[in-house]
Design a protein around this motif. Structure first.
Motif, PDB file in Angstrom:
ATOM      1  N   GLY A  17      -0.633   1.680  -5.173  1.00 20.51           N
ATOM      2  CA  GLY A  17      -1.814   0.766  -5.680  1.00 20.51           C
ATOM      3  C   GLY A  17      -2.783   0.830  -4.434  1.00 20.51           C
ATOM      4  N   PHE A  18      -2.692   1.952  -3.574  1.00 23.51           N
ATOM      5  CA  PHE A  18      -3.745   1.787  -2.438  1.00 23.51           C
ATOM      6  C   PHE A  18      -5.262   1.632  -2.993  1.00 23.51           C
ATOM      7  N   ASP A  19      -5.341   2.054  -4.236  1.00 24.86           N
ATOM      8  CA  ASP A  19      -6.677   1.778  -4.641  1.00 24.86           C
ATOM      9  C   ASP A  19      -7.089   0.385  -4.751  1.00 24.86           C
ATOM     10  N   ARG A  20      -6.477  -0.599  -4.953  1.00 28.79           N
ATOM     11  CA  ARG A  20      -6.718  -1.924  -5.169  1.00 28.79           C
ATOM     12  C   ARG A  20      -7.497  -2.273  -3.867  1.00 28.79           C
ATOM     13  N   PHE A  21      -7.500  -1.715  -2.622  1.00 31.71           N
ATOM     14  CA  PHE A  21      -8.494  -2.375  -1.711  1.00 31.71           C
ATOM     15  C   PHE A  21      -9.963  -2.039  -1.957  1.00 31.71           C
ATOM     16  N   TRP A  22     -10.221  -0.596  -2.388  1.00 33.49           N
ATOM     17  CA  TRP A  22     -11.346  -0.397  -2.847  1.00 33.49           C
ATOM     18  C   TRP A  22     -11.803  -1.319  -4.085  1.00 33.49           C
ATOM     19  N   ARG A  23     -11.004  -1.319  -5.226  1.00 33.48           N
ATOM     20  CA  ARG A  23     -11.565  -2.156  -6.044  1.00 33.48           C
ATOM     21  C   ARG A  23     -11.743  -3.602  -5.817  1.00 33.48           C
ATOM     22  N   ASN A  24     -11.029  -4.111  -4.946  1.00 34.27           N
ATOM     23  CA  ASN A  24     -11.241  -5.584  -4.456  1.00 34.27           C
ATOM     24  C   ASN A  24     -12.635  -5.697  -3.791  1.00 34.27           C
ATOM     25  N   VAL A  25     -12.853  -4.887  -2.829  1.00 30.65           N
ATOM     26  CA  VAL A  25     -14.111  -4.930  -1.920  1.00 30.65           C
ATOM     27  C   VAL A  25     -15.399  -4.749  -3.119  1.00 30.65           C
ATOM     28  N   ARG A  26     -15.137  -3.598  -3.920  1.00 31.78           N
ATOM     29  CA  ARG A  26     -16.143  -3.089  -4.830  1.00 31.78           C
ATOM     30  C   ARG A  26     -16.652  -4.277  -5.746  1.00 31.78           C
ATOM     31  N   THR A  27     -15.570  -4.877  -6.315  1.00 35.50           N
ATOM     32  CA  THR A  27     -15.845  -6.152  -7.212  1.00 35.50           C
ATOM     33  C   THR A  27     -16.656  -6.958  -6.680  1.00 35.50           C
ATOM     34  N   HIS A  28     -16.109  -7.773  -5.545  1.00 40.61           N
ATOM     35  CA  HIS A  28     -16.729  -8.909  -5.123  1.00 40.61           C
ATOM     36  C   HIS A  28     -18.064  -8.451  -4.162  1.00 40.61           C
ATOM     37  N   SER A  29     -18.131  -7.489  -3.844  1.00 42.43           N
ATOM     38  CA  SER A  29     -19.414  -7.202  -2.890  1.00 42.43           C
ATOM     39  C   SER A  29     -20.501  -7.040  -3.901  1.00 42.43           C
ATOM     40  N   LEU A  30     -20.262  -7.081  -5.330  1.00 37.35           N
ATOM     41  CA  LEU A  30     -21.411  -7.000  -6.141  1.00 37.35           C
ATOM     42  C   LEU A  30     -21.848  -8.474  -6.345  1.00 37.35           C
TER      43      LEU A  30
END
Length: 415
Positions: free
Chosen positions: A375-388
């Protein structure tokens, strides 16, 4: 201390840690240590919980039992009596363990504090006293991109009707902050209402790639009644404006900054542990250990230096903001605008650093680190989602126009 805390970490999966067995934090350092403990509890199974996407009842219970939800509350009612710079750092620490829970906590702090931003002295005392004593967890149905919720004035009561696309904290909150406009006027009214009532229906439709546990789905508001006395900042149905009322945007943007930086820290710490224990050196690189690979060493050094710099800027801007909180009535439009420029700057930096770190960890951990179970991709997914949430280009624009022509951002829902 490690031996004392270890039972709490081993109890993480059933969230059974008994915080009452620990001394109540008093100082900022002690509260940060409490936040680190919560981080350790959350990070144990963060990947599994992210994949499951279940409502985080247990995780919010941990925030309550740990005392973090009342960090800003008055000590007379059992609160921490602390200030915003510490609340931001606590948010950052919790987000390092789980980005979704860090966001929930940061939003909770904003809505807990909202009475102080816009309320009358009597409302501030009443809300903070009850919210602290009863450990309310706050959510909010305030999304300015939607059409306003319509409010009907029925004499002694206001009645809210409408929909919002997002209502962060929905099912896990005790109270929700509603915002709408009185029918036939341009008068906006904020009010705190119980989250669980017939007039509020949560759609449970949050299906985004990141921040999956933030309970941020849509909501329908139908006939929610609020006494005029609970309309934040109103006396005799007339709003009492001041410049300080507009500080909600700089505050929430610093909340964003700090849980972005927390997610970045979680990504780097998780990746570094994997590199130390699992990553193999490149077979043609001549190194026996991955920790000796020049490109890996350089990568962690580069990302960590940038993260430290962003954290230092975030802390400095938070201290500037705290000076405003100390004397709210002294805030001028000029000072508010200059502070918003600084917030915009750190928001832009934090977004870039968090996206870079959460993406680059795969280059530093290797191909096997892309296993879905990690689940290392969760870090990027989390930032990418909210930073929009709002375009970072407009944050850089605020800074650039201030530098070039001295233009101050005008208060809006996003600046």
């Amino acid at each position: 201390m490690t031996e004392v805390l270890e039972p709490f970490v081993t109890a993480a999966r059933d969230r059974g840690a008994d915080f009452a067995a620990l001394p109540t934090p008093r100082t900022a350092d002690e509260w940060l240590e409490r936040a680190r403990l919560v981080r350790r509890i959350l990070e144990v199974d963060a990947a599994e919980r992210d994949a499951a996407g279940a409502t985080p009842y247990d995780e919010v219970a941990v925030l309550k039992r740990s005392g973090l939800v009342t960090l800003l509350g008055p000590t007379a009612q059992g609160g921490g009596g602390q200030e915003w710079p510490l609340a931001y750092r606590v948010t950052r620490e919790v987000a390092a363990g789980d980005g979704s829970i860090g966001q929930l906590l940061g939003y909770h702090y904003l809505w807990f504090w909202a009475a102080r931003l816009v309320g009358t002295p009597e409302q501030i005392e009443a809300v903070e006293t009850q919210a602290t004593a009863e450990q309310w967890f706050f959510g909010g149905a305030v999304n300015p991109r939607d059409d306003d919720v319509v409010i009907h004035d029925e004499g002694d009561e206001l009645v809210y009707h409408g929909k919002k696309s997002f209502s962060t904290g929905s099912n896990v909150s005790d109270v929700t902050v509603l915002e709408g406009v009185i029918s036939g006027t341009d008068t906006h009214v904020f009010a705190i209402v119980p989250s669980k009532q017939d007039g509020i229906v949560y759609h449970d439709d949050w299906d985004n790639i990141g921040q999956r546990l933030t309970e941020s789905g849509g909501v329908t508001i139908d006939g929610v009644r609020v006494p005029w006395a609970a309309a934040a900042g109103f006396r005799d149905k007339v709003y009492q404006p001041r410049v300080y009322n507009t500080l909600n945007v700089p505050v929430i943007q610093l909340v964003f900054v700090n849980f972005y930086l927390g997610i970045a820290r979680g990504a780097l710490d998780t990746a570094a542990e994997y590199t130390r224990t699992t990553t193999r050196p490149w077979l043609h690189g001549g190194q026996e250990r991955a920790t000796d690979e020049p490109y890996i060493v350089d990568g962690y050094g580069d990302l960590t230096a940038k993260l430290w710099a962003a954290e230092a800027l975030a802390d400095a801007v938070a201290l500037e903001q705290q000076e405003i909180h100390r004397d709210p009535d002294a805030l001028t439009e000029q000072a508010r605008g200059e502070h918003e420029v600084r917030v915009a700057a750190v928001k832009a930096v934090a977004t870039d650093v968090a996206l870079a770190a959460s993406n680059a960890i795969f280059e530093l951990t290797g191909a096997r680190a892309t296993r879905a179970s990690l689940g290392f991709d969760r870090f990027w997914r989390n930032v990418r989602t909210h930073s929009l949430h709002d375009p970072v280009a407009y944050k850089r624009r605020e800074v650039g126009r201030y530098v070039l022509i001295g233009e101050l951002p005008q208060p809006t829902w996003y600046s």
